[in-house]
Design an enzyme around this catalytic site. Structure first.
Site, mmCIF file in Angstrom:
data_model
loop_
_atom_site.group_PDB
_atom_site.id
_atom_site.type_symbol
_atom_site.label_atom_id
_atom_site.label_comp_id
_atom_site.label_asym_id
_atom_site.label_seq_id
_atom_site.Cartn_x
_atom_site.Cartn_y
_atom_site.Cartn_z
ATOM 1 C CG HIS A 1 -6.337 1.792 -0.183
ATOM 2 N ND1 HIS A 1 -5.154 2.369 -0.620
ATOM 3 C CD2 HIS A 1 -5.958 0.766 0.651
ATOM 4 C CE1 HIS A 1 -4.126 1.732 -0.081
ATOM 5 N NE2 HIS A 1 -4.586 0.751 0.688
ATOM 6 C CB CYS B 1 -0.929 0.017 1.214
ATOM 7 S SG CYS B 1 -2.138 -1.321 1.207
ATOM 8 C CB CYS C 1 -0.454 0.122 7.906
ATOM 9 S SG CYS C 1 -2.158 0.027 7.286
#
Length: 407
Positions: free
Chosen positions: A363, A102, A393
């Site tokens: 996202h 991510c 994270c």
């Protein structure tokens, strides 16, 4: 008061890595949104072109391009180069990809900045792209722990937990650190409210690159085009009562739902970075500069808490203190982990994601760090502030945090 090291970080030098532009695509819903019929390179190409235009430079000025991507076939290496050439960059501009889950596009920014710092290049484009429509749940996402002999027989729990579904890591965080379902839902409603207010006020307009998208109607199968210019995931007028009715998505009687978790999305981001002396000799005005990145690790089965380690390490590295930071963009992978990070670090919620986060905006994993950076610079300018941190994270237990300074 800033420490001596912190004052050095704020001091402009000829060797600074400056940011000339930071843009992103709209973020669309995977599988049914405005980019559902585009390949990732088609989403990225106009965003790269816009980054060049906003920076008022030529494609040939860019020495190297690094794009973060998580899910695409072959790591996006070949099709990314296709997008680069189709966007008008010459063959002399090189291309490569990176995958730090991510945080991939933030890692791309960091790597390009480092290449400038050591004198390898003068100008680079960093960013990310993800078509989760095309690549999410594809067959090449890794070997499940229950069928992998190596992992099945491993005595090392953390090795097995690297393949733990992200939703279960969210449930672990909520259970271990006392984050209730109600708190998660209330946080999600606030993220949606902030994003709704920001979108209606036009706050995202400057950072978003509208894209004309190919679109196939699911019923008629007719292909048309549509102009996609706003984030699709924002739910205007959502209430706690509606949020609370959603069923747990990952665990029976759990707290993480489709409403208080980040959305599965498609999108892209691009950022132009350059050596200050290169920019100044051409009369270019930076929007800010890159000041540093730190990466930390923690247990894979609670990967979401990792910003609580990365952000303080970034303070130490840059010599600043938490009170010096005007705004934070912290990725909302799940409401559970975002709430824990805010509590553990004692962050003022008003300074974190003032325009909402991934729960509302979406996202697109490989592109999110660049999206956050574009949003950060736009909001720093709107509020006339200076220091901002982007953090998130990443799966397997990684925390990443970067400091940017507006000019």
């Amino acid at each position: 008061m800033l420490t001596t090291v912190g004052r050095v970080v704020l001091r402009r030098t000829p060797h600074d890595v400056v940011v000339l532009s930071a843009v992103r695509s709209p973020i669309t819903r995977a599988f049914k949104g405005g980019f559902k019929d585009l390949w990732p390179e088609e989403i990225l190409m106009p965003v790269m072109q816009a980054a060049i235009q906003r920076a008022t430079i030529q494609p040939s000025d860019v020495d190297d391009v690094l794009i973060g991507n998580v899910l695409a076939e072959l790591g996006f290496a070949k099709t990314g180069r296709m997008a680069l050439n189709a966007a008008g960059f010459p063959n002399s501009t090189t291309f490569h990809t990176t995958n730090r889950q991510c945080s991939s596009s933030l890692q791309a920014v960091t790597h390009i900045a480092h290449a400038i710092m050591v004198g390898q290049i003068d100008v680079g484009l960093a960013g990310g792209v993800e078509s989760m429509t095309r690549c999410y749940n594809s067959s090449n996402r890794g070997i499940p722990a229950d069928v992998s002999p190596t992992l099945r027989n491993s005595s090392v729990k953390d090795a097995r937990d690297c393949l733990l579904p992200m939703g279960l890591t969210s449930e672990n965080v909520a259970q271990r650190y006392g984050v209730s379902r109600r708190e998660q839902d209330e946080y999600a409603v606030e993220s949606q409210r902030r994003a709704s207010e920001a979108q209606r006020a036009g706050r995202f307009d400057r950072e978003i690159v509208p894209i004309t998208s190919r679109y196939v109607d699911e019923e008629t199968k007719q292909e048309t085009t549509k102009l996609v210019k706003v984030d699709e995931g924002i739910r205007h007028g959502v209430t706690y009562e509606k949020m609370a009715k959603l069923k747990p998505a990952f665990k029976e009687n759990g707290g993480s739902t489709a409403g208080n978790s980040s959305q599965i999305s498609d999108g892209a981001s691009s950022i132009i970075l350059a050596r200050r002396t290169w920019a100044e000799t051409r009369g270019l005005k930076p929007i800010g500069r890159f000041a540093g990145t730190q990466v930390t690790g923690n247990a894979p089965d609670e990967m979401g808490i990792s910003p609580v380690f990365a952000i303080p390490q970034l303070y130490h590295y840059t010599g600043i203190e938490q009170k010096d930071v005007d705004l934070f963009e912290i990725n909302e992978a799940f409401a559970s982990q975002t709430l824990y990070v805010l509590r553990k670090l004692g962050l003022d919620p008003a300074r974190v994601n003032p325009n909402g986060g991934a729960i509302a905006l979406g996202h697109p994993v490989g592109a999110t760090g660049g999206r956050q950076t574009a949003t950060l610079f736009a909001e720093l300018e709107r509020q006339d502030k200076e220091l901002g941190i982007v953090s998130m994270c990443a799966s397997t237990g990684l925390g990443v945090a970067s400091l940017f300074i507006r000019e």
